[in-house]
Design a protein around this motif. Structure first.
Motif, PDB file in Angstrom:
ATOM      1  N   THR A  90       8.390  -3.694  -6.939  1.00 32.76           N
ATOM      2  CA  THR A  90       7.069  -3.089  -7.047  1.00 32.76           C
ATOM      3  C   THR A  90       6.111  -3.782  -6.101  1.00 32.76           C
ATOM      4  OG1 THR A  90       6.501  -4.512  -8.913  1.00 32.76           O
ATOM      5  CG2 THR A  90       7.441  -2.367  -9.431  1.00 32.76           C
ATOM      6  N   GLN A  91       5.154  -3.016  -5.609  1.00 34.72           N
ATOM      7  CA  GLN A  91       4.167  -3.538  -4.672  1.00 34.72           C
ATOM      8  C   GLN A  91       2.783  -3.072  -5.087  1.00 34.72           C
ATOM      9  OE1 GLN A  91       6.902  -2.601  -0.883  1.00 34.72           O
ATOM     10  NE2 GLN A  91       5.070  -3.813  -0.373  1.00 34.72           N
ATOM     11  N   PHE A  92       1.825  -3.933  -4.835  1.00 35.43           N
ATOM     12  CA  PHE A  92       0.436  -3.626  -5.191  1.00 35.43           C
ATOM     13  C   PHE A  92      -0.491  -4.198  -4.134  1.00 35.43           C
ATOM     14  CE2 PHE A  92      -2.827  -2.396  -8.063  1.00 35.43           C
ATOM     15  CZ  PHE A  92      -3.860  -3.290  -7.836  1.00 35.43           C
ATOM     16  N   PRO A  93      -1.537  -3.479  -3.701  1.00 39.22           N
ATOM     17  CA  PRO A  93      -1.825  -2.094  -4.101  1.00 39.22           C
ATOM     18  C   PRO A  93      -0.944  -1.114  -3.331  1.00 39.22           C
ATOM     19  CG  PRO A  93      -3.424  -2.828  -2.497  1.00 39.22           C
ATOM     20  CD  PRO A  93      -2.519  -4.010  -2.739  1.00 39.22           C
ATOM     21  N   SER A  94      -1.022   0.143  -3.664  1.00 40.54           N
ATOM     22  CA  SER A  94      -0.271   1.142  -2.914  1.00 40.54           C
ATOM     23  C   SER A  94      -0.987   1.471  -1.609  1.00 40.54           C
ATOM     24  CB  SER A  94      -0.080   2.415  -3.744  1.00 40.54           C
ATOM     25  OG  SER A  94      -1.331   2.947  -4.114  1.00 40.54           O
ATOM     26  N   HIS A  95      -2.316   1.416  -1.640  1.00 40.30           N
ATOM     27  CA  HIS A  95      -3.129   1.663  -0.461  1.00 40.30           C
ATOM     28  C   HIS A  95      -4.270   0.658  -0.412  1.00 40.30           C
ATOM     29  CE1 HIS A  95      -1.314   5.602  -1.265  1.00 40.30           C
ATOM     30  NE2 HIS A  95      -1.478   5.883   0.009  1.00 40.30           N
ATOM     31  N   SER A  96      -4.670   0.326   0.807  1.00 44.71           N
ATOM     32  CA  SER A  96      -5.831  -0.540   0.971  1.00 44.71           C
ATOM     33  C   SER A  96      -6.528  -0.160   2.270  1.00 44.71           C
ATOM     34  CB  SER A  96      -5.411  -2.008   0.993  1.00 44.71           C
ATOM     35  OG  SER A  96      -6.534  -2.854   1.129  1.00 44.71           O
ATOM     36  N   VAL A  97      -7.824   0.062   2.158  1.00 46.17           N
ATOM     37  CA  VAL A  97      -8.633   0.346   3.336  1.00 46.17           C
ATOM     38  C   VAL A  97      -9.689  -0.747   3.436  1.00 46.17           C
ATOM     39  CG1 VAL A  97     -10.132   1.998   4.512  1.00 46.17           C
ATOM     40  CG2 VAL A  97      -8.284   2.827   3.045  1.00 46.17           C
ATOM     41  N   ILE A  98      -9.692  -1.476   4.524  1.00 44.03           N
ATOM     42  CA  ILE A  98     -10.644  -2.577   4.687  1.00 44.03           C
ATOM     43  C   ILE A  98     -11.248  -2.514   6.074  1.00 44.03           C
ATOM     44  CG2 ILE A  98      -9.449  -4.083   3.053  1.00 44.03           C
ATOM     45  CD1 ILE A  98      -8.283  -5.572   5.470  1.00 44.03           C
ATOM     46  N   GLU A  99     -12.294  -3.267   6.261  1.00 42.67           N
ATOM     47  CA  GLU A  99     -12.921  -3.334   7.572  1.00 42.67           C
ATOM     48  C   GLU A  99     -12.380  -4.537   8.344  1.00 42.67           C
ATOM     49  OE1 GLU A  99     -17.173  -1.119   6.623  1.00 42.67           O
ATOM     50  OE2 GLU A  99     -17.130  -3.231   7.219  1.00 42.67           O
ATOM     51  N   LYS A 100     -12.409  -4.385   9.636  1.00 45.67           N
ATOM     52  CA  LYS A 100     -12.007  -5.480  10.517  1.00 45.67           C
ATOM     53  C   LYS A 100     -12.746  -6.750  10.130  1.00 45.67           C
ATOM     54  CE  LYS A 100     -12.357  -6.850  15.349  1.00 45.67           C
ATOM     55  NZ  LYS A 100     -12.722  -6.437  16.716  1.00 45.67           N
ATOM     56  N   GLY A 101     -12.006  -7.835  10.053  1.00 48.98           N
ATOM     57  CA  GLY A 101     -12.607  -9.114   9.713  1.00 48.98           C
ATOM     58  C   GLY A 101     -12.504  -9.483   8.240  1.00 48.98           C
ATOM     59  N   GLN A 102     -12.199  -8.497   7.410  1.00 51.98           N
ATOM     60  CA  GLN A 102     -12.050  -8.777   5.989  1.00 51.98           C
ATOM     61  C   GLN A 102     -10.659  -9.350   5.697  1.00 51.98           C
ATOM     62  OE1 GLN A 102     -13.133  -4.973   4.125  1.00 51.98           O
ATOM     63  NE2 GLN A 102     -15.105  -5.872   3.548  1.00 51.98           N
ATOM     64  N   THR A 103     -10.504  -9.768   4.457  1.00 49.19           N
ATOM     65  CA  THR A 103      -9.238 -10.335   3.997  1.00 49.19           C
ATOM     66  C   THR A 103      -8.570  -9.379   3.022  1.00 49.19           C
ATOM     67  OG1 THR A 103     -10.035 -12.604   4.246  1.00 49.19           O
ATOM     68  CG2 THR A 103      -8.179 -12.256   2.731  1.00 49.19           C
ATOM     69  N   VAL A 104      -7.257  -9.280   3.128  1.00 48.40           N
ATOM     70  CA  VAL A 104      -6.511  -8.447   2.188  1.00 48.40           C
ATOM     71  C   VAL A 104      -5.288  -9.228   1.719  1.00 48.40           C
ATOM     72  CG1 VAL A 104      -5.153  -7.295   4.002  1.00 48.40           C
ATOM     73  CG2 VAL A 104      -5.477  -6.176   1.781  1.00 48.40           C
ATOM     74  N   THR A 105      -4.972  -9.083   0.457  1.00 50.27           N
ATOM     75  CA  THR A 105      -3.782  -9.737  -0.107  1.00 50.27           C
ATOM     76  C   THR A 105      -2.894  -8.685  -0.725  1.00 50.27           C
ATOM     77  OG1 THR A 105      -5.009 -11.779  -0.550  1.00 50.27           O
ATOM     78  CG2 THR A 105      -2.932 -11.462  -1.728  1.00 50.27           C
ATOM     79  N   LEU A 106      -1.654  -8.661  -0.274  1.00 51.22           N
ATOM     80  CA  LEU A 106      -0.656  -7.722  -0.779  1.00 51.22           C
ATOM     81  C   LEU A 106       0.280  -8.485  -1.709  1.00 51.22           C
ATOM     82  CD1 LEU A 106       0.268  -6.043   2.643  1.00 51.22           C
ATOM     83  CD2 LEU A 106      -1.710  -5.625   1.178  1.00 51.22           C
ATOM     84  N   ARG A 107       0.732  -7.791  -2.741  1.00 47.15           N
ATOM     85  CA  ARG A 107       1.603  -8.455  -3.703  1.00 47.15           C
ATOM     86  C   ARG A 107       2.920  -7.704  -3.813  1.00 47.15           C
ATOM     87  NH1 ARG A 107       0.854 -11.150  -9.588  1.00 47.15           N
ATOM     88  NH2 ARG A 107       2.910 -10.612 -10.455  1.00 47.15           N
ATOM     89  N   CYS A 108       3.990  -8.474  -4.016  1.00 50.25           N
ATOM     90  CA  CYS A 108       5.317  -7.903  -4.202  1.00 50.25           C
ATOM     91  C   CYS A 108       5.985  -8.571  -5.397  1.00 50.25           C
ATOM     92  CB  CYS A 108       6.178  -8.118  -2.962  1.00 50.25           C
ATOM     93  SG  CYS A 108       7.933  -7.741  -3.208  1.00 50.25           S
TER      94      CYS A 108
END
Lengths: 115, 109
Positions: free
Chosen positions: A5-23
């Motif tokens: 399983t993976q979360f989130p299924s979708h992510s929309v962010i702006e350049k320069g932001q941080t995103v963390t994906l989980r598995c």
């Protein structure tokens, strides 16, 4: 038996932001892999964990990407700061046996869009 | 040159047709050969896994590996509209897989 399983299924962010994906791998699978597919290209290997240890991170694009697998269970992939070219689908896979001796089972992916 | 070459398609066939999907690879060190099916907005789903030259059959699917030519194929018999998807070949040597770009298949009812 639950799959990868993976979360989130979708992510929309702006350049320069941080995103963390989980598995979350299949229970009992010591081997965990991250892959990425950018638009129009093939799925490419990013890195491989055995339990909590990184075995190979040769596919990581640059030092803006950080993968962790504390405790040898779930894994996170952080992108900081995100750039436009990071957009794509990030897949996680897991396997019980090391190497290619047993096939890798893939999750549904996280679709990342960096604007 | 890519390590794995796969015709991206798209490939359209009528229902019931035999479908042939192919990949070539360049590195003879690869020992494991996989075919995955991917539906839109889903993750790759394993169809076939083999590590030797020759044929492996599973229902309507047959995987064929020719190590001397570095050529792998997937045959789908009696194709169904539900087979419409992207088919990915993957090659494994040590622990990481190297994928082809995938072939989009559409089976017309």
């Amino acid at each position: 038996e639950a799959g990868v399983t993976q979360f989130p299924s979708h992510s929309v962010i702006e350049k320069g932001q941080t995103v963390t994906l989980r598995c979350d791998p299949i229970s009992g699978h010591d081997n965990l892999y991250w892959y990425r597919r950018v638009m129009g290209k093939e799925i490419k290997f990013l890195l491989h964990f055995v339990k909590e240890s990184k075995q190979d991170e040769s596919g990581m694009p640059n030092n803006r990407f950080l993968a962790e697998r504390t405790g040898g269970t779930y894994s996170t992939l952080k992108v900081q700061p995100a750039e436009l070219e990071d957009s794509g689908v990030y897949f996680c896979a897991s396997s019980q046996a090391p190497g290619s001796e047993e096939t890798q089972y893939f999750g549904p992916g996280t679709r990342l869009l960096v604007l | 040159q890519k390590e794995v070459e796969q015709d991206p398609g798209p490939l359209s066939v009528p229902e019931g047709a035999i479908v042939s999907l192919n990949c070539t690879y360049s590195n003879s060190a690869f020992q494991y050969f996989m075919w995955y099916r991917q539906y839109s907005r889903k993750g790759p789903e394993l169809l076939m896994y083999t590590y030797s030259s020759g044929n492996k059959e599973d229902g309507r699917f047959t995987a064929q590996v020719d190590k001397s030519s570095k050529y792998i194929s997937l045959f789908i018999r009696d194709s169904q509209p539900s087979d419409s998807a992207t088919y990915l070949c993957a090659i494994g040597g040590t622990y990481k897989y190297i994928f082809g770009t995938g072939t989009r298949l559409k089976v017309l009812a």
